[in-house]
Design a protein around this motif. Structure first.
Motif, mmCIF file in Angstrom:
data_model
loop_
_atom_site.group_PDB
_atom_site.id
_atom_site.type_symbol
_atom_site.label_atom_id
_atom_site.label_comp_id
_atom_site.label_asym_id
_atom_site.label_seq_id
_atom_site.Cartn_x
_atom_site.Cartn_y
_atom_site.Cartn_z
ATOM 1 N N GLN A 154 0.813 -1.218 0.000
ATOM 2 C CA GLN A 154 0.000 0.000 0.000
ATOM 3 C C GLN A 154 0.847 1.268 0.000
ATOM 4 O O GLN A 154 0.331 2.365 -0.196
ATOM 5 C CB GLN A 154 -0.923 0.010 1.212
ATOM 6 N N TYR A 155 2.164 1.126 0.224
ATOM 7 C CA TYR A 155 3.070 2.278 0.227
ATOM 8 C C TYR A 155 3.730 2.435 -1.143
ATOM 9 O O TYR A 155 3.825 1.483 -1.916
ATOM 10 C CB TYR A 155 4.144 2.112 1.300
ATOM 11 N N PRO A 212 -5.295 -8.776 1.789
ATOM 12 C CA PRO A 212 -5.476 -7.666 2.735
ATOM 13 C C PRO A 212 -6.814 -7.693 3.464
ATOM 14 O O PRO A 212 -7.798 -8.240 2.971
ATOM 15 C CB PRO A 212 -5.382 -6.431 1.831
ATOM 16 N N ILE A 213 -6.813 -7.096 4.653
ATOM 17 C CA ILE A 213 -8.041 -6.787 5.381
ATOM 18 C C ILE A 213 -8.064 -5.276 5.539
ATOM 19 O O ILE A 213 -7.177 -4.698 6.181
ATOM 20 C CB ILE A 213 -8.073 -7.468 6.761
ATOM 21 N N TYR A 214 -9.047 -4.626 4.938
ATOM 22 C CA TYR A 214 -9.100 -3.167 4.880
ATOM 23 C C TYR A 214 -9.900 -2.579 6.041
ATOM 24 O O TYR A 214 -10.861 -3.186 6.515
ATOM 25 C CB TYR A 214 -9.741 -2.711 3.573
ATOM 26 N N ASN A 215 -9.496 -1.373 6.450
ATOM 27 C CA ASN A 215 -10.330 -0.645 7.403
ATOM 28 C C ASN A 215 -11.322 0.217 6.634
ATOM 29 O O ASN A 215 -11.371 0.195 5.404
ATOM 30 C CB ASN A 215 -9.474 0.190 8.371
ATOM 31 N N SER A 216 -12.137 0.999 7.348
ATOM 32 C CA SER A 216 -13.194 1.784 6.704
ATOM 33 C C SER A 216 -12.643 2.886 5.804
ATOM 34 O O SER A 216 -13.372 3.430 4.970
ATOM 35 C CB SER A 216 -14.106 2.403 7.767
ATOM 36 N N THR A 223 -3.597 -8.442 7.602
ATOM 37 C CA THR A 223 -3.653 -9.410 6.506
ATOM 38 C C THR A 223 -4.163 -10.737 7.045
ATOM 39 O O THR A 223 -4.031 -11.036 8.233
ATOM 40 C CB THR A 223 -2.269 -9.664 5.875
ATOM 41 N N MET A 224 -4.735 -11.499 6.149
ATOM 42 C CA MET A 224 -5.144 -12.866 6.464
ATOM 43 C C MET A 224 -4.390 -13.796 5.536
ATOM 44 O O MET A 224 -4.359 -13.591 4.314
ATOM 45 C CB MET A 224 -6.652 -13.034 6.284
ATOM 46 N N SER A 225 -3.754 -14.813 6.110
ATOM 47 C CA SER A 225 -2.911 -15.709 5.323
ATOM 48 C C SER A 225 -3.295 -17.160 5.551
ATOM 49 O O SER A 225 -3.571 -17.562 6.687
ATOM 50 C CB SER A 225 -1.435 -15.524 5.690
ATOM 51 N N VAL A 226 -3.293 -17.928 4.476
ATOM 52 C CA VAL A 226 -3.491 -19.375 4.551
ATOM 53 C C VAL A 226 -2.131 -20.033 4.375
ATOM 54 O O VAL A 226 -1.420 -19.767 3.400
ATOM 55 C CB VAL A 226 -4.467 -19.877 3.470
ATOM 56 N N THR A 227 -1.764 -20.886 5.325
ATOM 57 C CA THR A 227 -0.441 -21.480 5.350
ATOM 58 C C THR A 227 -0.541 -23.001 5.358
ATOM 59 O O THR A 227 -1.371 -23.577 6.066
ATOM 60 C CB THR A 227 0.341 -21.023 6.598
ATOM 61 N N ASP A 228 0.338 -23.631 4.575
ATOM 62 C CA ASP A 228 0.328 -25.090 4.513
ATOM 63 C C ASP A 228 1.721 -25.577 4.143
ATOM 64 O O ASP A 228 2.613 -24.780 3.808
ATOM 65 C CB ASP A 228 -0.700 -25.572 3.476
ATOM 66 N N LEU A 229 1.905 -26.877 4.174
ATOM 67 C CA LEU A 229 3.155 -27.473 3.716
ATOM 68 C C LEU A 229 3.121 -27.622 2.197
ATOM 69 O O LEU A 229 2.086 -27.991 1.627
ATOM 70 C CB LEU A 229 3.351 -28.859 4.342
ATOM 71 N N ILE A 230 4.250 -27.341 1.556
ATOM 72 C CA ILE A 230 4.354 -27.553 0.115
ATOM 73 C C ILE A 230 4.078 -29.021 -0.219
ATOM 74 O O ILE A 230 3.585 -29.351 -1.298
ATOM 75 C CB ILE A 230 5.750 -27.119 -0.383
ATOM 76 N N LEU A 231 4.379 -29.901 0.733
ATOM 77 C CA LEU A 231 4.109 -31.328 0.563
ATOM 78 C C LEU A 231 2.636 -31.595 0.281
ATOM 79 O O LEU A 231 2.282 -32.510 -0.464
ATOM 80 C CB LEU A 231 4.539 -32.079 1.835
ATOM 81 N N VAL A 248 -14.084 -14.045 2.615
ATOM 82 C CA VAL A 248 -13.841 -14.114 4.059
ATOM 83 C C VAL A 248 -13.264 -12.786 4.553
ATOM 84 O O VAL A 248 -13.652 -12.273 5.612
ATOM 85 C CB VAL A 248 -12.891 -15.271 4.410
ATOM 86 N N SER A 249 -12.338 -12.228 3.777
ATOM 87 C CA SER A 249 -11.729 -10.946 4.140
ATOM 88 C C SER A 249 -12.782 -9.845 4.223
ATOM 89 O O SER A 249 -12.754 -9.016 5.142
ATOM 90 C CB SER A 249 -10.657 -10.553 3.120
ATOM 91 N N ARG A 250 -13.708 -9.825 3.281
ATOM 92 C CA ARG A 250 -14.776 -8.811 3.300
ATOM 93 C C ARG A 250 -15.644 -8.963 4.551
ATOM 94 O O ARG A 250 -16.003 -7.969 5.194
ATOM 95 C CB ARG A 250 -15.639 -8.920 2.041
ATOM 96 N N LYS A 251 -15.953 -10.191 4.894
ATOM 97 C CA LYS A 251 -16.777 -10.431 6.081
ATOM 98 C C LYS A 251 -16.049 -9.973 7.346
ATOM 99 O O LYS A 251 -16.646 -9.340 8.222
ATOM 100 C CB LYS A 251 -17.118 -11.916 6.189
ATOM 101 N N VAL A 252 -14.751 -10.302 7.427
ATOM 102 C CA VAL A 252 -13.962 -9.899 8.595
ATOM 103 C C VAL A 252 -13.835 -8.379 8.648
ATOM 104 O O VAL A 252 -14.010 -7.762 9.704
ATOM 105 C CB VAL A 252 -12.565 -10.552 8.567
ATOM 106 N N SER A 253 -13.549 -7.759 7.502
ATOM 107 C CA SER A 253 -13.427 -6.300 7.445
ATOM 108 C C SER A 253 -14.717 -5.621 7.882
ATOM 109 O O SER A 253 -14.697 -4.684 8.688
ATOM 110 C CB SER A 253 -13.068 -5.850 6.022
#
Length: 266
Positions: A154-155, A212-216, A223-231, A248-253
């Motif tokens: 964002q910068y 991203p998770i945005y404010n008003s 931020t919201m991140s999904v993390t897993d093993l490459i395996l 999901v991000s919109r709902k959380v925001s």
């Protein structure tokens, strides 16, 4: 804070707590002393105080010192009173269970060159058990994490150069970004895509997608991140989750911004 305002014993005790947090398998007096540049006598006195107050304990098997669950109690006292977590966790947990992957929330630290993990939601009854280095309160460099890339995207380029000025580009894997030019090239892709990836750049064998998770005001606070093993998961599979992640991000925001608006109106 000016160092002259620090209470030395409190500062040293907090450094020991941070050191033990970063060494969850435990550490001895000598190791703590050498790592923090404190005398063994000082470490022993402070550790004894932490034990007395139930912030640390000594393993009967290894004789090493570890943090006690009182730290977790304090965290729960804080997190249970943070409205953001109250509204975000049910939404995110449902998604984490659906995709059977760990979801992190992160924000920038005070320097803006690192991220701080502020929440971690594990899927219930996961069929893919594994241990990651991430934990709530831990910091990680922006240049090699998906969350960091999103938060700095964002910068402007000049602002990012200023934020990252003087930062060491430590090599964690052979995929780690090595300098500011490579980082800005990655940031340009993130701006176009609307998401960021970390493919084995920070933790060996770990892959992550962040949005991203945005404010008003349209600023990216989290931020919201999904993390897993490459395996288990490939980049293409994570990218295919983007539409669901956006929802999901919109709902959380919306939930977070609604809570904050209520507080302002009150």
């Amino acid at each position: 804070m000016n160092e002259t305002n620090l209470v030395q014993s409190v500062d040293r005790a907090l450094r020991i707590i941070e050191f033990l947090a970063e060494n969850p398998t435990g550490a001895g007096i000598t190791e703590i002393s050498k790592s923090l540049g404190l005398s063994k006598g000082t470490v022993h006195r402070l550790i004894s105080t932490l034990k007395e107050r139930d912030f640390a304990y000594q393993s009967s098997n290894t004789q090493l010192y570890r943090l006690s669950y009182k730290i977790l109690y304090l965290y729960n006292c804080i997190s249970n009173n943070i409205d953001m977590f109250k509204v975000s966790r049910p939404i995110i947990r449902k998604f984490a269970d659906k995709v059977d992957a760990t979801v992190h929330l992160a924000t920038l630290d005070e320097k803006r060159s690192n991220i701080v993990y502020i929440d971690r939601i594990e899927p219930m009854n996961s069929q893919k058990p594994f241990v990651m280095s991430s934990r709530v309160g831990k910091k990680a460099p922006c240049y090699c994490t998906a969350a960091g890339k999103i938060l700095l995207s964002q910068y402007s380029d000049d602002e990012i150069r200023d934020i990252m000025k003087g930062e060491e580009y430590k090599t964690y894997t052979d995929k780690t970004i090595k300098n500011i030019d490579e980082f800005l090239e990655e940031i340009h892709k993130v701006r176009k895509q609307g998401y960021a990836l970390d493919e084995n750049e920070y933790d060996h064998g770990i892959i992550c997608i962040s949005i991203p998770i945005y404010n008003s005001n349209g600023k990216i606070d989290f931020t919201m991140s999904v993390t897993d093993l490459i395996l288990y998961t490939k980049a293409e599979e994570l990218i295919n989750l983007k539409d669901q992640l956006d929802e999901v991000s919109r709902k959380v925001s919306n939930a977070i911004n609604y809570i904050y608006k209520l507080k302002i109106d009150l």
